[in-house]
Design an enzyme around this catalytic site. Structure first.
Site, PDB file in Angstrom:
ATOM      1  N   GLY A  10       0.788  -1.221   0.000  1.00 25.49           N
ATOM      2  CA  GLY A  10       0.000   0.000   0.000  1.00 25.49           C
ATOM      3  C   GLY A  10       0.818   1.267   0.000  1.00 25.49           C
ATOM      4  O   GLY A  10       0.345   2.317   0.455  1.00 25.49           O
ATOM      5  N   LYS A  41      -0.162   2.514  -4.387  1.00 23.20           N
ATOM      6  CA  LYS A  41      -0.688   3.837  -4.715  1.00 23.20           C
ATOM      7  C   LYS A  41      -0.421   4.201  -6.176  1.00 23.20           C
ATOM      8  O   LYS A  41      -1.119   5.022  -6.758  1.00 23.20           O
ATOM      9  CB  LYS A  41      -0.055   4.892  -3.800  1.00 23.20           C
ATOM     10  N   ASP A 118      -6.049   9.096   2.708  1.00 22.77           N
ATOM     11  CA  ASP A 118      -5.252  10.095   1.994  1.00 22.77           C
ATOM     12  C   ASP A 118      -6.061  10.855   0.950  1.00 22.77           C
ATOM     13  O   ASP A 118      -5.630  11.028  -0.200  1.00 22.77           O
ATOM     14  CB  ASP A 118      -4.017   9.445   1.359  1.00 22.77           C
ATOM     15  N   TYR A 153      -7.597   7.252   9.944  1.00 29.02           N
ATOM     16  CA  TYR A 153      -7.229   5.888  10.308  1.00 29.02           C
ATOM     17  C   TYR A 153      -6.197   5.851  11.428  1.00 29.02           C
ATOM     18  O   TYR A 153      -5.571   4.814  11.669  1.00 29.02           O
ATOM     19  CB  TYR A 153      -6.677   5.170   9.068  1.00 29.02           C
TER      20      TYR A 153
END
Length: 355
Positions: A10, A41, A118, A153
């Site tokens: 990730g 990403k 994000d 998060y």
């Protein structure tokens, strides 16, 4: 108690090759790593260009990797980040999302991640907006387990500074509104948490109304600052006692897939040994298992330079000595160190803003 362990790909920057992913699964599955979430990403079809379908060739690569996971008894999953979908979840968006889900479900997903991380989130009704999206996805995800990453998060206030102030009671509202079978991710008290404690996780469990699914940002080393360092040391600050307080423990690995296996093996050992765990001994065992004795010794002797000093502060003389030392080894981990010295994984702020 050892929780379900797994890999989360990730990070920002250069993603792994398909060969590297398969090799990581093969290396870590015997130590208990039971899931792999594909969510780099840099894959635009999962994030900023999520509305665009995958090509047949890309789907074939994903399918081949899914089969490689299953050969080793590892759950295969994909993390979809439908960028800012909650701003306008209209009929056109639903049509695009349905088409993407059809493609992903056709792979026979074991896990489907829905990631709202994000991206801007300072909306008073953020939780109900996201709950509506997740419920819509759940009805179309087949048998895949749903794992959701909230927009906020972590307790870390850096998210509020970058993405806007978190709505009041956001986590509580999300936990209350989501079906109990849906997992919720959490990175800890910080984005890159130094430790996790049972007390902290118990509080998050109360907010979530379920045990958190840890997204552990170690040994990840993306971003302009962290990319200057190799994260090789054994896991610390994750006592085996937290196993009873979490649904699963996924680690966001570093940009260097072979080197990432060293700390990954130590986490499995930490859970296995409990209070008998010794992090330096665990590092040495893991390094020798991944690298062989000679290369393991060479990395341990230069650990302060590789992990603490970092590339940008090495200077030409020390960088030259490191190149000479690791050029002597015909091993993929040594080649990763050489590529890191050459700046292969360095990324800038613009990468964070466009991926």
């Amino acid at each position: 108690m050892t929780p379900e362990l797994g890999i989360i790909e990730g990070f920002f920057g250069r993603p792994y090759t398909w060969e590297a992913r398969a090799a990581m699964v093969e290396a870590l599955a015997p130590s208990g790593y039971g899931f792999y979430l594909y969510a780099p990403k840099a894959d635009p079809h999962l994030r900023r260009r999520w509305r665009e379908p995958y090509s047949d060739a890309a789907l074939a690569n994903l399918s081949d990797f899914a089969q490689a996971c299953r050969r080793h008894g590892v759950r295969f999953g994909v993390g979809l980040s439908p960028y800012e979908l909650f701003l306008d979840f209209n009929s056109a968006s639903k049509a695009a999302l349905g088409a993407k889900l059809d493609q992903l479900v056709s792979l026979g997903l074991d896990d489907l991640g829905v990631f709202f991380d994000d991206m801007k989130g300072d909306l008073a009704d953020l939780a109900p907006r996201q709950i509506a999206i997740i419920d819509w996805i759940a009805a179309r995800a087949g048998s895949a387990r749903l794992i959701v990453c909230p927009s906020y998060y972590t307790d870390d206030p850096v998210l509020d500074r970058v993405f806007g102030a978190r709505p009041a009671n956001y986590l509580e509202d999300l936990g209350k509104g989501l079906d109990a079978a849906i997992q919720l991710m959490w990175t800890g008290e910080e984005v890159c948490a130094k430790e996790f404690s049972p007390g902290h996780l118990a509080r998050v469990t109360e907010q979530f109304r379920r045990k958190p699914f840890l997204w552990d940002n170690y040994p990840v080393n993306d971003g302009p600052r962290m990319a200057q360092h190799l994260h090789l040391r054994a896991f610390t600050g994750r006592p085996a006692s937290i196993g009873a307080h979490i649904a699963a423990h996924g680690i966001n690995t570093a940009s260097q897939p072979v080197l990432s296996c060293i700390p990954a093996l130590t986490l499995a050992e930490s859970y296995r040994l409990g209070q008998a765990y010794e992090y330096l001994a665990a590092f040495r065992r893991a390094a020798q298992a991944v690298l062989g004795p000679a290369l393991a010794d060479a990395i341990e002797r230069t650990l302060l330079l590789l992990e603490d000093t970092g590339r940008e502060r090495l200077g030409e003389e020390r960088m030259g000595r490191l190149r000479e030392r690791f050029s002597a080894f015909d091993h993929p981990a040594a080649r990763e160190i050489l590529a890191w010295l050459d700046g292969h994984w360095i990324i800038g702020t613009e990468d964070l803003e466009t991926q």
